[in-house]
Scaffold this motif. Structure first.
Motif, PDB file in Angstrom:
ATOM      1  N   ILE A 150      -7.010  -8.219   7.540  1.00 10.60           N
ATOM      2  CA  ILE A 150      -5.701  -7.677   7.160  1.00 10.60           C
ATOM      3  C   ILE A 150      -4.634  -8.751   7.290  1.00 10.60           C
ATOM      4  CG2 ILE A 150      -3.876  -6.065   7.880  1.00 10.60           C
ATOM      5  CD1 ILE A 150      -6.199  -4.115   8.642  1.00 10.60           C
ATOM      6  N   GLY A 151      -4.683  -9.490   8.399  1.00 13.17           N
ATOM      7  CA  GLY A 151      -3.702 -10.540   8.637  1.00 13.17           C
ATOM      8  C   GLY A 151      -3.745 -11.659   7.618  1.00 13.17           C
ATOM      9  N   GLU A 152      -4.940 -11.991   7.173  1.00 12.06           N
ATOM     10  CA  GLU A 152      -5.070 -13.068   6.187  1.00 12.06           C
ATOM     11  C   GLU A 152      -4.570 -12.653   4.810  1.00 12.06           C
ATOM     12  OE1 GLU A 152      -9.155 -14.261   6.367  1.00 12.06           O
ATOM     13  OE2 GLU A 152      -8.856 -15.441   8.194  1.00 12.06           O
ATOM     14  N   TYR A 153      -4.750 -11.380   4.462  1.00 13.80           N
ATOM     15  CA  TYR A 153      -4.358 -10.922   3.130  1.00 13.80           C
ATOM     16  C   TYR A 153      -2.958 -10.323   3.077  1.00 13.80           C
ATOM     17  CZ  TYR A 153      -8.957 -11.865   1.249  1.00 13.80           C
ATOM     18  OH  TYR A 153     -10.098 -12.510   0.826  1.00 13.80           O
ATOM     19  N   LEU A 154      -2.531  -9.662   4.139  1.00 18.39           N
ATOM     20  CA  LEU A 154      -1.233  -8.996   4.127  1.00 18.39           C
ATOM     21  C   LEU A 154      -0.219  -9.626   5.082  1.00 18.39           C
ATOM     22  CD1 LEU A 154      -2.452  -5.271   4.077  1.00 18.39           C
ATOM     23  CD2 LEU A 154      -1.747  -6.684   2.135  1.00 18.39           C
ATOM     24  N   PHE A 160      -0.412  -6.214  13.370  1.00 18.62           N
ATOM     25  CA  PHE A 160       0.259  -5.571  14.497  1.00 18.62           C
ATOM     26  C   PHE A 160       0.742  -4.168  14.140  1.00 18.62           C
ATOM     27  CE2 PHE A 160       0.577  -9.946  16.170  1.00 18.62           C
ATOM     28  CZ  PHE A 160       0.069  -9.712  17.439  1.00 18.62           C
ATOM     29  N   LEU A 161       1.128  -3.962  12.892  1.00 19.07           N
ATOM     30  CA  LEU A 161       1.528  -2.618  12.468  1.00 19.07           C
ATOM     31  C   LEU A 161       0.345  -1.657  12.503  1.00 19.07           C
ATOM     32  CD1 LEU A 161       3.987  -3.325   9.508  1.00 19.07           C
ATOM     33  CD2 LEU A 161       4.541  -2.459  11.797  1.00 19.07           C
ATOM     34  N   VAL A 162      -0.824  -2.129  12.087  1.00 18.50           N
ATOM     35  CA  VAL A 162      -2.028  -1.295  12.133  1.00 18.50           C
ATOM     36  C   VAL A 162      -2.382  -0.960  13.579  1.00 18.50           C
ATOM     37  CG1 VAL A 162      -4.518  -1.247  11.670  1.00 18.50           C
ATOM     38  CG2 VAL A 162      -2.935  -2.091   9.923  1.00 18.50           C
TER      39      VAL A 162
END
Length: 194
Positions: A150-154, A160-162
């Motif tokens: 998630i961190g790499e793409y978004l 951290f939001l997830v």
């Protein structure tokens, strides 16, 4: 086995995902905040140190508090600190928030295990503890890789939001479905927790 334990398992999964995902995101965080990768690595070190030092102290300090309320408060604090990590602009602020998250996690994790054990008959205690620990284990196998992806793409802030969303769901589930639990029977001192 009470289904309420699953809210504690989800909380452990949230803590583990937030703890372990950051390792895979250090280069992204470093580039975004304009620091070196080793400096970004101090975010993990500070979290681990705060967790290790604070866990027995906080457990002793909160021994006389009702456990469900304490669990909900600390998981809520963990979720808030994680959400704040997603919006904080600088390195120093992120460092402070990671320490705050570590303090909340340091109290939640052992208390979740103790509460899970208190919810079941003696012959089910091992299984109850395994469920909570399983949340942490699953976070290393599933949560951390997904958090890194998630961190790499978004962007690392999305991770951290997830994590914050997972923590919030855990806190709300515990508030709604976990019964009130008696205070710990052990004395409220650090020495009592040796």
């Amino acid at each position: 086995m009470p289904r309420t334990i699953l809210w504690l398992t989800l909380g452990a999964f949230a803590v583990g995902t937030g703890t372990f995902s950051i390792a895979g995101l250090l280069p992204v965080i470093a580039a975004d905040l304009g620091v070196s990768v080793p400096a970004a690595g101090y975010l993990s070190m500070a979290f681990a140190l705060a967790y290790a030092v604070a866990s027995p102290v906080l457990a002793a300090a909160t021994a006389s508090m009702e456990r469900r309320r304490t669990l909900v408060l600390v998981m809520g604090a963990y979720a808030l600190a994680s959400a704040a990590c997603a919006v904080v602009p600088g390195y120093a602020g992120l460092m402070g928030l990671r320490v705050l998250a570590a303090l909340a996690a340091a109290l939640f994790t052992p208390m979740a295990g103790a509460c899970a054990v208190a919810l079941v008959e003696p012959h089910h205690r091992g299984r109850a503890m395994a469920l909570v620990i399983g949340g942490m284990t699953l976070s290393t196998v599933l949560g951390a890789p997904l958090g890194t992806l998630i961190g790499e793409y978004l962007g690392w802030r999305a991770t951290f939001l997830v994590v914050a969303a997972l923590g919030l769901v855990s806190a709300l589930g515990a508030l709604a479905f976990l019964p009130r639990l008696p205070v710990a029977a052990r004395p409220g001192s650090v020495r009592a927790w040796h």
